[in-house]
Design an enzyme around this catalytic site. Structure first.
Site, PDB file in Angstrom:
ATOM      1  N   GLN A 285     -49.276   7.611 -10.541  1.00  0.00           N
ATOM      2  CA  GLN A 285     -50.601   7.243 -10.077  1.00  0.00           C
ATOM      3  C   GLN A 285     -50.852   8.004  -8.893  1.00  0.00           C
ATOM      4  O   GLN A 285     -49.847   8.126  -7.995  1.00  0.00           O
ATOM      5  CB  GLN A 285     -50.041   5.768  -9.704  1.00  0.00           C
ATOM      6  CG  GLN A 285     -50.097   4.851 -11.148  1.00  0.00           C
ATOM      7  CD  GLN A 285     -51.250   4.665 -11.839  1.00  0.00           C
ATOM      8  OE1 GLN A 285     -52.518   5.366 -11.581  1.00  0.00           O
ATOM      9  NE2 GLN A 285     -50.998   4.218 -13.255  1.00  0.00           N
ATOM     10  N   PHE A 314     -46.071   2.607 -23.297  1.00  0.00           N
ATOM     11  CA  PHE A 314     -46.530   3.442 -22.434  1.00  0.00           C
ATOM     12  C   PHE A 314     -45.929   3.788 -21.173  1.00  0.00           C
ATOM     13  O   PHE A 314     -46.506   3.728 -20.011  1.00  0.00           O
ATOM     14  CB  PHE A 314     -48.104   3.421 -22.172  1.00  0.00           C
ATOM     15  CG  PHE A 314     -48.971   3.080 -23.244  1.00  0.00           C
ATOM     16  CD1 PHE A 314     -49.427   4.264 -24.203  1.00  0.00           C
ATOM     17  CD2 PHE A 314     -49.368   1.854 -23.822  1.00  0.00           C
ATOM     18  CE1 PHE A 314     -50.399   4.058 -25.368  1.00  0.00           C
ATOM     19  CE2 PHE A 314     -50.003   1.611 -24.849  1.00  0.00           C
ATOM     20  CZ  PHE A 314     -50.511   2.407 -25.674  1.00  0.00           C
ATOM     21  N   CYS A 411     -57.460   1.359 -17.431  1.00  0.00           N
ATOM     22  CA  CYS A 411     -58.277   2.199 -16.623  1.00  0.00           C
ATOM     23  C   CYS A 411     -59.628   2.462 -17.355  1.00  0.00           C
ATOM     24  O   CYS A 411     -60.499   3.235 -16.970  1.00  0.00           O
ATOM     25  CB  CYS A 411     -57.689   3.506 -16.448  1.00  0.00           C
ATOM     26  SG  CYS A 411     -57.221   4.366 -17.993  1.00  0.00           S
TER      27      CYS A 411
END
Length: 453
Positions: A285, A314, A411
């Site tokens: 991130q 994931f 996202c």
């Protein structure tokens, strides 16, 4: 005080590539925003998606694309600006393809992001959120710890920077307000050094990242650099105290430039109780401040307990896997398509003394993607953090795992809404929803959702 000294318009690359429209369009009143940050007005009984427009504004536009069900447009004249419109901070705003919401007040950005997610859930998933939690905000500037720089040589001159909003050309930047100061200050010296290399045409792109104790860059090369270039780079890296890796060949393996540099960078979570090693090319991130808050909220929502089992889909290099495993006593199973990420995840688990982490490699984008060995297992909680395409195939299998709690980190509000509809169909309800401002001054929306049944 708000700065209103000028008005600049951001236009997407796709919009700018379209020919000028011959349609005579009247001034349009913008009614709301789309989930990707474009203003929406209506003309000829069709929505018009307008780059650079805000709700309540009266604008003149140029139609850049006419489709059967909608138009796309960009602003040519701002007749009545919205109260939330301000002047952008960055000198590259009008040309760079990056922070295209700089002309919106920070508080209003958060409000519109939250509204966009809720609208998508209501419209696509046809369900309501029981609790909308407060937005987790970020510091507005200097938050970004990683970035990818484009590189191109034109007429012997190296151009280093970010992709233009108007074309495939590169906007050269010597400063970027979103980068942490350490990376921002590296842009100029890096440009100078790379420009002097004989093999500069071999450089494809550059990944740069800041770890807790070191800076790192990775050069993606189409062919090896000459020895004289390597010597110059090594001198530069030593001078600026930067770790440098080189990557070329089909496997993209990173090779350290200097034998004495650390093997990897690392970042910490939980007051430095957990250390995660990574390389500049690994996905992490970009905003560590939001990431720390996001990890803590995910653990709080999943409610791990000793003797329980959690599934992390994931999982990447272990950003959620390791904090979930730390101190809870729960068994954590991580699933990821990337072999290198899984290898890093297991190494990070060993580095932190964790024996309750198991990993599987699987492509979670294909039909029935979960490994057969997971069938019949029960998980008290499931966490998934998919890419923008979402996790449609996975959520169709989640019901078989009999989990009572699912935390979905998204996202992309559109694919979150689509996948929410599937989970609701399987008997889950959307208990909590919260926006995390991972990328201030952009329309990017990071969302966390808790489903229970």
């Amino acid at each position: 005080m708000k700065k209103r000294t000028s008005v600049q318009f951001y236009s997407s690359r796709s919009a700018r590539q379209q020919p000028k429209s011959l349609l005579l369009v009247p001034a349009l009143r913008v009614e709301k925003l789309s989930h990707d940050g474009r203003g929406i007005a209506y003309w000829q009984n069709k929505p018009v998606f307008i780059n650079g427009a805000l709700p309540s504004e009266l604008v003149k536009v140029d139609i850049t694309s006419s489709r059967a069900r909608f138009f796309e447009a960009s602003v040519t004249t701002l007749i009545e600006p919205a109260p939330a419109r301000i002047s952008p901070e960055c000198e590259h705003f009008a040309s760079c393809g990056g922070c295209h919401w700089q002309f919106v007040e920070a508080e209003q950005q958060l409000l519109w992001k939250q509204q966009a997610v809720i609208e998508q859930i209501q419209r696509i998933a046809k369900t309501e959120v029981e609790t909308v939690v407060p937005v987790i905000g970020s510091q507005p500037w200097g938050y970004r710890h990683r970035a990818r720089l484009a590189c191109r040589v034109v007429k012997g001159q190296l151009h280093l920077g970010f992709r233009s909003s108007q074309s495939e050309q590169i906007v050269e930047v010597t400063q970027c307000l979103t980068l942490v100061p350490q990376l921002r200050q590296l842009l100029g010296p890096l440009q100078d050094r790379l420009s002097s290399l004989k093999g500069k045409r071999s450089i494809g792109h550059i990944d740069m990242a800041q770890g807790d104790t070191a800076l790192g860059i990775a050069l993606r090369l189409v062919k090896p650099l000459p020895e004289t270039d390597l010597q110059q780079l090594e001198h530069w890296a030593t001078q600026h105290n930067v770790c440098v890796w080189l990557s070329y060949g089909p496997d993209h393996e990173l090779v350290p430039l200097r034998a004495e540099q650390p093997e990897t960078l690392f970042y910490s979570l939980y007051n430095e109780e957990i250390r995660l090693n990574f390389l500049p090319t690994d996905f992490i991130q970009a905003n560590p401040y939001i990431n720390e808050a996001m990890v803590k909220q995910a653990i709080d929502w999943l409610q791990p307990f000793a003797g329980g089992a959690l599934l992390d889909l994931f999982c990447g290099i272990g950003n959620f896997t390791l904090p979930l495993a730390k101190g809870t006593g729960a068994d954590i199973t991580g699933v990821e398509v990337s072999k290198s990420a899984l290898k890093r995840c297991l190494h990070n688990a060993q580095l932190n003394g964790m024996t309750n982490v198991t990993t599987y490699q699987a492509d979670l984008s294909v039909a029935k993607p979960l490994p057969r060995s997971l069938k019949g297992k029960e998980f008290s909680g499931i966490l998934l953090d998919p890419p923008r395409a979402g996790a449609l195939e996975v959520v169709n299998q989640i019901a078989e795992l009999k989990s009572q709690r699912v935390v979905y980190i998204s996202c992309n509000p559109a694919t979150l809404a689509r996948d929410t509809a599937v989970l609701v169909k399987h008997g889950y309800k959307l208990l909590k929803l919260g926006v995390l401002d991972m990328f201030p001054h952009t329309a990017h929306i990071e969302t966390m959702a808790l489903f229970t049944r």
